[in-house]
Design a protein around this motif. Structure first.
Motif, PDB file in Angstrom:
ATOM      1  N   MET A  34     -12.719   8.341  15.404  1.00  0.00           N
ATOM      2  CA  MET A  34     -13.277   8.541  14.068  1.00  0.00           C
ATOM      3  C   MET A  34     -12.187   8.825  13.049  1.00  0.00           C
ATOM      4  O   MET A  34     -12.282   8.403  11.895  1.00  0.00           O
ATOM      5  N   LEU A  35     -11.128   9.539  13.446  1.00  0.00           N
ATOM      6  CA  LEU A  35     -10.015   9.807  12.536  1.00  0.00           C
ATOM      7  C   LEU A  35      -9.278   8.520  12.164  1.00  0.00           C
ATOM      8  O   LEU A  35      -8.881   8.336  11.008  1.00  0.00           O
ATOM      9  N   VAL A  36      -9.106   7.639  13.132  1.00  0.00           N
ATOM     10  CA  VAL A  36      -8.447   6.348  12.851  1.00  0.00           C
ATOM     11  C   VAL A  36      -9.315   5.523  11.914  1.00  0.00           C
ATOM     12  O   VAL A  36      -8.815   4.934  10.940  1.00  0.00           O
ATOM     13  N   ILE A  37     -10.614   5.488  12.156  1.00  0.00           N
ATOM     14  CA  ILE A  37     -11.520   4.728  11.289  1.00  0.00           C
ATOM     15  C   ILE A  37     -11.512   5.306   9.874  1.00  0.00           C
ATOM     16  O   ILE A  37     -11.449   4.566   8.887  1.00  0.00           O
ATOM     17  N   ALA A  38     -11.538   6.632   9.763  1.00  0.00           N
ATOM     18  CA  ALA A  38     -11.502   7.269   8.449  1.00  0.00           C
ATOM     19  C   ALA A  38     -10.195   6.941   7.731  1.00  0.00           C
ATOM     20  O   ALA A  38     -10.186   6.691   6.522  1.00  0.00           O
ATOM     21  N   GLY A  39      -9.084   6.929   8.456  1.00  0.00           N
ATOM     22  CA  GLY A  39      -7.796   6.585   7.858  1.00  0.00           C
ATOM     23  C   GLY A  39      -7.761   5.160   7.351  1.00  0.00           C
ATOM     24  O   GLY A  39      -7.277   4.887   6.243  1.00  0.00           O
ATOM     25  N   VAL A  40      -8.292   4.240   8.149  1.00  0.00           N
ATOM     26  CA  VAL A  40      -8.323   2.831   7.738  1.00  0.00           C
ATOM     27  C   VAL A  40      -9.208   2.658   6.508  1.00  0.00           C
ATOM     28  O   VAL A  40      -8.850   1.939   5.566  1.00  0.00           O
ATOM     29  N   VAL A  41     -10.353   3.346   6.485  1.00  0.00           N
ATOM     30  CA  VAL A  41     -11.253   3.254   5.331  1.00  0.00           C
ATOM     31  C   VAL A  41     -10.568   3.792   4.080  1.00  0.00           C
ATOM     32  O   VAL A  41     -10.661   3.199   2.999  1.00  0.00           O
ATOM     33  N   LEU A  42      -9.846   4.899   4.209  1.00  0.00           N
ATOM     34  CA  LEU A  42      -9.139   5.459   3.052  1.00  0.00           C
ATOM     35  C   LEU A  42      -8.026   4.535   2.560  1.00  0.00           C
ATOM     36  O   LEU A  42      -7.812   4.397   1.351  1.00  0.00           O
ATOM     37  N   ILE A  43      -7.316   3.902   3.473  1.00  0.00           N
ATOM     38  CA  ILE A  43      -6.269   2.959   3.082  1.00  0.00           C
ATOM     39  C   ILE A  43      -6.866   1.773   2.344  1.00  0.00           C
ATOM     40  O   ILE A  43      -6.367   1.355   1.284  1.00  0.00           O
ATOM     41  N   ILE A  44      -7.958   1.231   2.875  1.00  0.00           N
ATOM     42  CA  ILE A  44      -8.620   0.094   2.223  1.00  0.00           C
ATOM     43  C   ILE A  44      -9.145   0.500   0.846  1.00  0.00           C
ATOM     44  O   ILE A  44      -8.993  -0.238  -0.133  1.00  0.00           O
ATOM     45  N   ALA A  45      -9.734   1.697   0.758  1.00  0.00           N
ATOM     46  CA  ALA A  45     -10.248   2.167  -0.536  1.00  0.00           C
ATOM     47  C   ALA A  45      -9.109   2.336  -1.539  1.00  0.00           C
ATOM     48  O   ALA A  45      -9.248   1.983  -2.713  1.00  0.00           O
ATOM     49  N   GLY A  46      -7.976   2.855  -1.090  1.00  0.00           N
ATOM     50  CA  GLY A  46      -6.826   3.009  -1.976  1.00  0.00           C
ATOM     51  C   GLY A  46      -6.289   1.679  -2.468  1.00  0.00           C
ATOM     52  O   GLY A  46      -5.944   1.530  -3.646  1.00  0.00           O
ATOM     53  N   LEU A  47      -6.214   0.704  -1.576  1.00  0.00           N
ATOM     54  CA  LEU A  47      -5.752  -0.629  -1.980  1.00  0.00           C
ATOM     55  C   LEU A  47      -6.713  -1.281  -2.965  1.00  0.00           C
ATOM     56  O   LEU A  47      -6.292  -1.887  -3.956  1.00  0.00           O
ATOM     57  N   LEU A  48      -8.010  -1.156  -2.673  1.00  0.00           N
ATOM     58  CA  LEU A  48      -8.996  -1.722  -3.599  1.00  0.00           C
ATOM     59  C   LEU A  48      -8.945  -1.037  -4.953  1.00  0.00           C
ATOM     60  O   LEU A  48      -9.127  -1.673  -5.992  1.00  0.00           O
ATOM     61  N   TRP A  49      -8.688   0.256  -4.950  1.00  0.00           N
ATOM     62  CA  TRP A  49      -8.607   1.006  -6.203  1.00  0.00           C
ATOM     63  C   TRP A  49      -7.420   0.519  -7.033  1.00  0.00           C
ATOM     64  O   TRP A  49      -7.508   0.348  -8.237  1.00  0.00           O
ATOM     65  N   GLN A  50      -6.274   0.277  -6.363  1.00  0.00           N
ATOM     66  CA  GLN A  50      -5.074  -0.182  -7.070  1.00  0.00           C
ATOM     67  C   GLN A  50      -5.244  -1.608  -7.592  1.00  0.00           C
ATOM     68  O   GLN A  50      -4.929  -1.892  -8.746  1.00  0.00           O
ATOM     69  N   VAL A  51      -5.714  -2.503  -6.743  1.00  0.00           N
ATOM     70  CA  VAL A  51      -5.836  -3.913  -7.121  1.00  0.00           C
ATOM     71  C   VAL A  51      -7.067  -4.129  -7.994  1.00  0.00           C
ATOM     72  O   VAL A  51      -7.011  -4.825  -8.997  1.00  0.00           O
ATOM     73  N   GLY A  52      -8.190  -3.524  -7.600  1.00  0.00           N
ATOM     74  CA  GLY A  52      -9.438  -3.735  -8.327  1.00  0.00           C
ATOM     75  C   GLY A  52      -9.494  -3.024  -9.656  1.00  0.00           C
ATOM     76  O   GLY A  52     -10.341  -3.337 -10.489  1.00  0.00           O
ATOM     77  N   GLY A  53      -8.625  -2.068  -9.890  1.00  0.00           N
ATOM     78  CA  GLY A  53      -8.623  -1.333 -11.147  1.00  0.00           C
ATOM     79  C   GLY A  53      -8.355  -2.222 -12.346  1.00  0.00           C
ATOM     80  O   GLY A  53      -8.753  -1.907 -13.464  1.00  0.00           O
ATOM     81  N   LYS A  54      -7.693  -3.330 -12.124  1.00  0.00           N
ATOM     82  CA  LYS A  54      -7.417  -4.263 -13.218  1.00  0.00           C
ATOM     83  C   LYS A  54      -8.663  -5.064 -13.586  1.00  0.00           C
ATOM     84  O   LYS A  54      -8.813  -5.491 -14.718  1.00  0.00           O
ATOM     85  N   TYR A  55      -9.553  -5.267 -12.608  1.00  0.00           N
ATOM     86  CA  TYR A  55     -10.700  -6.145 -12.808  1.00  0.00           C
ATOM     87  C   TYR A  55     -12.017  -5.384 -12.927  1.00  0.00           C
ATOM     88  O   TYR A  55     -12.944  -5.843 -13.567  1.00  0.00           O
ATOM     89  N   ILE A  56     -12.105  -4.229 -12.288  1.00  0.00           N
ATOM     90  CA  ILE A  56     -13.328  -3.430 -12.315  1.00  0.00           C
ATOM     91  C   ILE A  56     -13.059  -2.192 -13.153  1.00  0.00           C
ATOM     92  O   ILE A  56     -12.131  -1.442 -12.878  1.00  0.00           O
ATOM     93  N   ASN A  57     -13.855  -1.971 -14.162  1.00  0.00           N
ATOM     94  CA  ASN A  57     -13.634  -0.852 -15.078  1.00  0.00           C
ATOM     95  C   ASN A  57     -14.314   0.422 -14.603  1.00  0.00           C
ATOM     96  O   ASN A  57     -15.101   1.018 -15.325  1.00  0.00           O
ATOM     97  N   LEU A  58     -14.045   0.852 -13.387  1.00  0.00           N
ATOM     98  CA  LEU A  58     -14.596   2.122 -12.941  1.00  0.00           C
ATOM     99  C   LEU A  58     -13.960   3.227 -13.761  1.00  0.00           C
ATOM    100  O   LEU A  58     -12.768   3.257 -13.971  1.00  0.00           O
ATOM    101  N   GLY A  59     -14.771   4.136 -14.230  1.00  0.00           N
ATOM    102  CA  GLY A  59     -14.277   5.217 -15.067  1.00  0.00           C
ATOM    103  C   GLY A  59     -14.505   4.966 -16.540  1.00  0.00           C
ATOM    104  O   GLY A  59     -14.351   5.869 -17.347  1.00  0.00           O
ATOM    105  N   LYS A  60     -14.891   3.768 -16.887  1.00  0.00           N
ATOM    106  CA  LYS A  60     -15.171   3.449 -18.289  1.00  0.00           C
ATOM    107  C   LYS A  60     -16.524   2.750 -18.404  1.00  0.00           C
ATOM    108  O   LYS A  60     -16.699   1.837 -19.194  1.00  0.00           O
ATOM    109  N   LEU A  61     -17.474   3.189 -17.588  1.00  0.00           N
ATOM    110  CA  LEU A  61     -18.786   2.560 -17.566  1.00  0.00           C
ATOM    111  C   LEU A  61     -19.718   3.230 -18.572  1.00  0.00           C
ATOM    112  O   LEU A  61     -19.536   4.396 -18.921  1.00  0.00           O
TER     113      LEU A  61
END
Length: 72
Positions: A7-34
C-alpha cells in the motif's frame, strides 16, 4: 503485515503521478481559478478559499479510489 509495504508503494506511485499531472496539467487545466473559488483582497491581505477546486479534486479522487477498490 505484507499489505502495508504494498500500500505504501501504491500511495507513492499515486503521489508521483499526481505531482506530474499537477506540473504538466497546470498549463492546460485552471485548477485554483475556477468559478466558485473565493478570493478576498483587502488592503495588504489576500484570503483564498479554493472551494470548487476542492470539490472537483475530492470527486476525482473518490472515483479513482472506487475504481481501484473494484479491481482488487
Amino acid at each position: 503485515m505484507s499489505q502495508l509495504p504494498k500500500m505504501l508503494v501504491i500511495a507513492g506511485v499515486v503521489l508521483i503521478i499526481a505531482g506530474l499531472l499537477w506540473q504538466v496539467g497546470g498549463k492546460y487545466i485552471n485548477l485554483g481559478k475556477l468559478p466558485g473559488d473565493i478570493l478576498i483582497k483587502r488592503g495588504n491581505t489576500t484570503v483564498y478559499f479554493p472551494l470548487m477546486t476542492s470539490i472537483i479534486i475530492s470527486v476525482v479522487l473518490s472515483l479513482i479510489l472506487l475504481l481501484l477498490g473494484r479491481f482488487r
